[in-house]
Write a protein that holds these residues in place. Structure first.
Motif, PDB file in Angstrom:
ATOM      1  N   PHE A 176       0.844  -1.193   0.000  1.00 53.92           N
ATOM      2  CA  PHE A 176       0.000   0.000   0.000  1.00 53.92           C
ATOM      3  C   PHE A 176       0.876   1.238   0.000  1.00 53.92           C
ATOM      4  O   PHE A 176       1.954   1.236   0.587  1.00 53.92           O
TER       5      PHE A 176
ATOM      6  N   MET B 194     -10.586  10.560   0.204  1.00 56.58           N
ATOM      7  CA  MET B 194     -10.680   9.609   1.316  1.00 56.58           C
ATOM      8  C   MET B 194     -11.066  10.342   2.600  1.00 56.58           C
ATOM      9  O   MET B 194     -11.837   9.826   3.408  1.00 56.58           O
TER      10      MET B 194
ATOM     11  N   TYR C  64      -9.559  -1.523   0.422  1.00 61.29           N
ATOM     12  CA  TYR C  64      -8.221  -1.833  -0.087  1.00 61.29           C
ATOM     13  C   TYR C  64      -8.226  -1.825  -1.616  1.00 61.29           C
ATOM     14  O   TYR C  64      -7.292  -1.357  -2.248  1.00 61.29           O
TER      15      TYR C  64
ATOM     16  N   ASP D 207      -8.427   1.745  -2.782  1.00 58.39           N
ATOM     17  CA  ASP D 207      -7.138   2.388  -2.560  1.00 58.39           C
ATOM     18  C   ASP D 207      -6.155   1.989  -3.669  1.00 58.39           C
ATOM     19  O   ASP D 207      -5.489   2.839  -4.273  1.00 58.39           O
TER      20      ASP D 207
ATOM     21  N   TYR E 252      -7.074   8.788   6.608  1.00 61.76           N
ATOM     22  CA  TYR E 252      -6.520   7.635   5.898  1.00 61.76           C
ATOM     23  C   TYR E 252      -5.007   7.666   5.748  1.00 61.76           C
ATOM     24  O   TYR E 252      -4.359   6.656   5.912  1.00 61.76           O
ATOM     25  N   TYR E 253      -4.477   8.817   5.408  1.00 64.42           N
ATOM     26  CA  TYR E 253      -3.041   8.861   5.101  1.00 64.42           C
ATOM     27  C   TYR E 253      -2.243   9.433   6.273  1.00 64.42           C
ATOM     28  O   TYR E 253      -1.416  10.293   6.099  1.00 64.42           O
TER      29      TYR E 253
ATOM     30  N   ALA F 127      -0.659   9.643  -0.041  1.00 62.53           N
ATOM     31  CA  ALA F 127      -1.365   9.862  -1.296  1.00 62.53           C
ATOM     32  C   ALA F 127      -0.364  10.474  -2.263  1.00 62.53           C
ATOM     33  O   ALA F 127       0.428  11.324  -1.884  1.00 62.53           O
TER      34      ALA F 127
ATOM     35  N   MET G  38      -6.808  11.461  -4.050  1.00 57.01           N
ATOM     36  CA  MET G  38      -7.057  10.388  -3.082  1.00 57.01           C
ATOM     37  C   MET G  38      -7.127  10.930  -1.659  1.00 57.01           C
ATOM     38  O   MET G  38      -7.998  10.541  -0.880  1.00 57.01           O
TER      39      MET G  38
END
Ligand code: ADP
Ligand code: ADP
Ligand code: MG
Length: 536
Positions: free
Chosen positions: A273, A494, A462, A465, A533-534, A277, A490
């Motif tokens: 992953f 997100m 996932y 993403d 998220y990030y 972003a 993203m």
């Protein structure tokens, strides 16, 4: 490369995994040269146990054994295998006591089958009729509440959508009073709210009864299971069920494609992953601009802010069920007209609907050849047939395919049509993890190779993403009003999506996102910073 594979992009799992020597005696074999299963998952009191592995690897076979429907034969065909011999194979393991109960026919299992479409064929009546028959624990009201089934209790089972039927099937299983619960995939057709609600209910049951679950949405499996057994091997040939692993380690080993404890590599690339972003997006030309528009039905209104789709990009579309995602796709496809008249700018669209049905007895190959003249080209073989693993089923009649096979055929059919824009509605339904990874690469290569746009509607975080370059976020009130916002980068997308959901993700050492416990330190910290998220 497409940025997913660390090493190379081989399109598919390596196809030979050597059988570890200590596993020479199978637990069960179907006929002398039939599929062989090695090992079994272990149901444990007070725990939710996951099985993580491809389709056709022996998960259902395991469950038939654990539920006492089938006595394992240890690969012996000359004589009937006695329970004593079976106990010997499992002496000293946690399964020993469990199998004693099985042999005494003392196990009552509650089962949520993988494919639910047979339910309306096997049962006629309303949701209320069906659920009241299964209400053995007196927990039905709670299940109905949490799965938001109240408004459909008087509907006929025949008229339910896939997502409604899935929730009814989960409720029916969990309502039973059983010694052991087995759920074979809970997420197909459910949105992320519904997935989390189902996962939380399963955790409640798992507090006092053993639960075993097969699930391919790894973010959900991660929050749901305490331990996982990895299943690997060669589908339809042999399958090995490993011993239990902690859920974080088990999922990470699986994504890595390597099991250190067993010293087995079953995939020659790792799934990774991106922790951040992408700061700079790929330079892309505009493909199509959709205007600000709306669509009004009797009881639902969708508003769309308007935006641009670019050549060669995969756009993710996220949001709850009933919020207008399919309606948006239909507006772009020209299947529906927006309020006030048709769109001025036209692009050709190829659409894979959310629910795919098989009503033809033509073979897969015959059907695909009717759609494309390029069937024999090496591009088509390498970019469609091989990564979607259609080779083995090309001669099968479409109406005999399993759910996962039909899904892959429908995706291939969609990609076989010439179009500027491909809209793929819930492609992950019934695909295992390996097939989802391959799908990511198929769709990215398709977008890049054809300089077209690909829109993917899906609820597997996932997958979204890994596949999306940017995302469109739908919010509002499901079934009443929805708004399509974006495309966003993203990070922005997100954050918007997950803030609406109230869910934050942390990163583990490998960079994999994991859902935070609500109100945990990290959850509150990330929410206060607006980093859903990030972060970290
Ligand atoms: P999974 O649940 O992991 O998808 P299954 O346990 O259903 O896998 O099946 C594993 C393999 O065993 C299948 O690929 C199939 O070839 C074989 N198999 C399943 N049931 C039977 C049976 N009754 N007779 C012979 N082979 C079977
Ligand atoms: P999603 O794809 O996000 O699950 P849909 O776009 O399928 O949502 O549906 C959004 C809402 O619009 C739902 O409440 C649905 O019942 C309603 N709807 C969809 N199509 C029609 C139609 N042809 N006539 C009336 N209502 C519709
Ligand atoms: Mg839809």
């Amino acid at each position: 490369g497409c940025g997913i594979c660390v090493k190379k992009c081989p399109f598919g799992a390596i196809d030979i995994v050597n059988l570890p020597e200590e596993l020479e005696q199978p637990t069960h074999r179907y006929g002398v040269n039939g599929f062989a299963l090695y090992g079994l998952p272990i149901p444990v009191e007070g725990k939710a146990t996951g099985i993580l592995g491809p389709n056709g690897i022996g998960k259902s076979t395991s469950i038939q054994i654990l539920s006492g429907q089938m006595r394992p034969n240890l690969g012996i065909f000359e004589s009937t295998v006695s329970w004593d011999e079976i106990f010997k194979q499992f002496a000293g393991t946690e399964l020993f006591d469990y199998l004693k109960h099985v042999s005494g026919k003392e196990i009552k299992v509650a089962l949520k089958p993988q494919y639910i479409t047979y339910i309306p064929k096997a049962f006629s009546g309303t949701v209320r009729d069906l659920l009241s028959k299964t209400d053995e624990r007196g927990a039905l009201d709670h299940l109905v509440d949490e799965l938001a089934l109240g408004s459909i209790l008087d509907r006929d089972i025949k008229n339910l959508s896939g997502g409604e039927l899935q929730r009814v099937a989960v409720a029916a299983c969990l309502a039973r009073d059983a010694d052991f619960y087995f759920l074979d995939e809970i997420t197909p057709y459910l949105d992320i709210y519904q997935r989390m609600a189902a996962a939380n209910l399963i955790r409640e049951v798992a507090e006092h009864r053993p639960v075993v679950i097969v699930e391919h949405d790894l973010a959900i499996l991660d929050m749901l299971a305490d331990t996982v057994h990895v299943a690997y091997g060669r589908p339809a040939v042999f399958g090995v069920i490993t011993g239990p692993k902690g859920v974080r380690v088990g999922i990470n080993d699986y994504l890595e494609g390597y099991l250190p404890e067993e010293n087995v590599r079953f995939r020659d690339y790792a799934v990774v992953f991106e922790k951040r972003a992408h700061t700079k997006e790929a330079v892309r030309e505009e493909l199509f601009t959709f205007p600000q528009m709306s669509k009004t039905y009797d009881r639902f209104r969708l508003s769309v802010r308007g935006g641009e789709i670019r050549k060669g990009e995969v756009l993710g579309l996220v949001g709850p069920n009933g919020i207008g995602k399919s309606t948006f796709a239909k507006l772009l496809a020209g299947v529906e007209e927006p309020d006030g008249g048709p769109l001025a700018e036209k692009v050709t669209i190829s659409y894979k609907p959310q629910y795919v049905s098989a009503d033809s007895s033509d073979t897969v190959e015959f059907m695909l050849r009717r759609i494309t003249r390029r069937f024999d080209s090496s591009y088509y073989q390498h970019e469609v047939i091989e990564p979607l693993a259609l080779g083995p089923i090309l001669q099968s009649p479409v109406d005999t395919l399993s759910g996962g096979e039909l899904q892959r055929v429908a995706i291939a059919a969609c990609l076989s049509r010439d179009a500027d824009l491909y809209i793929i509605d819930e492609p992950s339904a019934h695909l295992d993890v390996e097939q989802r990874m391959n799908l990511v690469r198929v769709l990215k290569h398709h977008a890049e190779g054809k300089e077209c746009g690909v829109l993917v509607i899906d609820h597997d975080i996932y997958l979204i993403d890994m596949i999306s370059e940017r995302i469109v976020v739908f919010d509002g009130e499901p079934g009443v009003a929805g708004e399509a916002k974006g495309p966003f980068s993203m990070r922005d997308g997100m954050n918007l999506f997950l803030s609406g959901l109230g869910v934050t993700f942390r990163r583990d050492k490998s960079g994999r996102p994991r859902i935070n416990k609500p109100e945990s330190f990290l959850d509150r910290d990330q929410r206060s910073k607006g980093e859903y998220y990030y972060a970290g």
